[in-house]
Structures are given as structure tokens and as C-alpha cells.
Write a protein that holds these residues in place. Structure first.
Motif, PDB file in Angstrom:
ATOM      1  N   GLY A  89      41.175  26.383  33.282  1.00  0.00           N
ATOM      2  CA  GLY A  89      42.047  27.195  32.758  1.00  0.00           C
ATOM      3  C   GLY A  89      43.592  27.349  33.360  1.00  0.00           C
ATOM      4  O   GLY A  89      43.849  26.526  33.996  1.00  0.00           O
ATOM      5  N   THR A  90      44.155  28.281  32.975  1.00  0.00           N
ATOM      6  CA  THR A  90      45.531  28.616  33.561  1.00  0.00           C
ATOM      7  C   THR A  90      45.400  29.049  34.889  1.00  0.00           C
ATOM      8  O   THR A  90      44.307  29.719  35.278  1.00  0.00           O
ATOM      9  CB  THR A  90      46.120  29.516  32.706  1.00  0.00           C
ATOM     10  OG1 THR A  90      45.547  30.776  32.687  1.00  0.00           O
ATOM     11  CG2 THR A  90      46.567  29.080  31.017  1.00  0.00           C
ATOM     12  N   PRO A  91      46.619  28.758  35.687  1.00  0.00           N
ATOM     13  CA  PRO A  91      46.610  29.563  37.273  1.00  0.00           C
ATOM     14  C   PRO A  91      46.353  30.759  37.427  1.00  0.00           C
ATOM     15  O   PRO A  91      45.964  31.381  38.277  1.00  0.00           O
ATOM     16  CB  PRO A  91      47.888  29.073  37.642  1.00  0.00           C
ATOM     17  CG  PRO A  91      48.341  27.674  36.766  1.00  0.00           C
ATOM     18  CD  PRO A  91      47.766  28.161  35.229  1.00  0.00           C
ATOM     19  N   ASP A  92      46.773  31.704  36.363  1.00  0.00           N
ATOM     20  CA  ASP A  92      46.602  33.307  36.594  1.00  0.00           C
ATOM     21  C   ASP A  92      45.386  33.751  36.102  1.00  0.00           C
ATOM     22  O   ASP A  92      45.197  35.042  36.224  1.00  0.00           O
ATOM     23  CB  ASP A  92      47.691  33.822  35.647  1.00  0.00           C
ATOM     24  CG  ASP A  92      47.868  33.429  34.298  1.00  0.00           C
ATOM     25  OD1 ASP A  92      47.115  32.620  33.747  1.00  0.00           O
ATOM     26  OD2 ASP A  92      48.261  34.418  33.670  1.00  0.00           O
ATOM     27  N   THR A  93      44.289  32.967  35.804  1.00  0.00           N
ATOM     28  CA  THR A  93      43.254  33.539  35.254  1.00  0.00           C
ATOM     29  C   THR A  93      42.005  33.319  36.447  1.00  0.00           C
ATOM     30  O   THR A  93      41.997  32.626  37.265  1.00  0.00           O
ATOM     31  CB  THR A  93      42.454  32.308  34.460  1.00  0.00           C
ATOM     32  OG1 THR A  93      43.230  32.089  33.314  1.00  0.00           O
ATOM     33  CG2 THR A  93      41.076  32.901  33.881  1.00  0.00           C
ATOM     34  N   PHE A 116      30.770  28.918  35.486  1.00  0.00           N
ATOM     35  CA  PHE A 116      32.172  29.914  35.458  1.00  0.00           C
ATOM     36  C   PHE A 116      32.255  30.207  34.330  1.00  0.00           C
ATOM     37  O   PHE A 116      31.937  29.932  33.267  1.00  0.00           O
ATOM     38  CB  PHE A 116      33.268  28.837  35.692  1.00  0.00           C
ATOM     39  CG  PHE A 116      33.299  28.030  36.994  1.00  0.00           C
ATOM     40  CD1 PHE A 116      33.828  28.682  38.217  1.00  0.00           C
ATOM     41  CD2 PHE A 116      32.665  26.678  37.082  1.00  0.00           C
ATOM     42  CE1 PHE A 116      33.883  27.644  39.484  1.00  0.00           C
ATOM     43  CE2 PHE A 116      32.444  26.007  38.401  1.00  0.00           C
ATOM     44  CZ  PHE A 116      33.174  26.779  39.479  1.00  0.00           C
ATOM     45  N   TRP A 117      32.895  31.736  34.322  1.00  0.00           N
ATOM     46  CA  TRP A 117      33.248  32.385  33.141  1.00  0.00           C
ATOM     47  C   TRP A 117      34.548  33.402  33.517  1.00  0.00           C
ATOM     48  O   TRP A 117      34.509  33.833  34.684  1.00  0.00           O
ATOM     49  CB  TRP A 117      32.279  33.128  32.468  1.00  0.00           C
ATOM     50  CG  TRP A 117      31.779  34.351  33.321  1.00  0.00           C
ATOM     51  CD1 TRP A 117      31.966  35.546  33.241  1.00  0.00           C
ATOM     52  CD2 TRP A 117      30.661  34.185  34.297  1.00  0.00           C
ATOM     53  NE1 TRP A 117      31.075  36.404  34.054  1.00  0.00           N
ATOM     54  CE2 TRP A 117      30.397  35.670  34.664  1.00  0.00           C
ATOM     55  CE3 TRP A 117      29.920  33.243  34.871  1.00  0.00           C
ATOM     56  CZ2 TRP A 117      29.593  35.771  35.685  1.00  0.00           C
ATOM     57  CZ3 TRP A 117      28.870  33.439  35.874  1.00  0.00           C
ATOM     58  CH2 TRP A 117      28.993  34.734  36.257  1.00  0.00           C
ATOM     59  N   PRO A 118      35.334  33.460  32.737  1.00  0.00           N
ATOM     60  CA  PRO A 118      36.629  34.187  33.028  1.00  0.00           C
ATOM     61  C   PRO A 118      36.431  35.596  33.193  1.00  0.00           C
ATOM     62  O   PRO A 118      35.313  36.185  32.759  1.00  0.00           O
ATOM     63  CB  PRO A 118      37.613  33.979  31.787  1.00  0.00           C
ATOM     64  CG  PRO A 118      36.822  33.458  30.769  1.00  0.00           C
ATOM     65  CD  PRO A 118      35.651  32.999  31.465  1.00  0.00           C
ATOM     66  N   THR A 119      37.038  36.471  34.169  1.00  0.00           N
ATOM     67  CA  THR A 119      36.763  37.573  34.658  1.00  0.00           C
ATOM     68  C   THR A 119      37.422  38.443  33.458  1.00  0.00           C
ATOM     69  O   THR A 119      38.187  38.331  32.877  1.00  0.00           O
ATOM     70  CB  THR A 119      37.517  38.121  35.911  1.00  0.00           C
ATOM     71  OG1 THR A 119      36.907  37.351  36.847  1.00  0.00           O
ATOM     72  CG2 THR A 119      37.362  39.543  36.045  1.00  0.00           C
TER      73      THR A 119
END
Length: 51
Positions: A13-17, A47-50
Motif C-alpha cells: 500500500g501507501t507509505p503512510d499505512t 498483513f492487514w491495515p491497522t
């Protein structure tokens, strides 16, 4: 890991995720005994986003 980490990075994903990760492994004892033989270790990485 008997062979060490991989040299390449994996982008998620994006660097700020921020990500959660769960790592499961099997065959660690067998791999330590059979370093010269074909790979025995098995990994599952999730993996899953916080939120």
C-alpha cells in the motif's frame, strides 16, 4: 530462517499505512536438521491495515 532474510523489500500500500502482521511457521526443527537438503520450512504471512 536457515537461509536468512530475502534481499528484496515488499511494498504494501501507501507509505503512510500502518500494518498488522501474523506469521505462522512449520517445519523449523526439521529444517535445522536438514540444512543441506531441499527446503522444508513453510511460512504463512498475513498483513492487514491497522484500523
Amino acid at each position: 530462517m536457515t537461509c536468512g532474510p530475502i534481499a528484496q523489500e515488499i511494498e504494501l500500500g501507501t507509505p503512510d499505512t500502518e500494518w498488522n502482521v501474523r506469521l505462522c511457521s512449520a517445519g523449523r526443527a526439521e529444517a535445522a536438521k536438514a540444512v543441506e537438503e531441499a527446503g522444508i520450512e513453510t511460512y504463512l504471512v498475513r498483513f492487514w491495515p491497522t484500523a
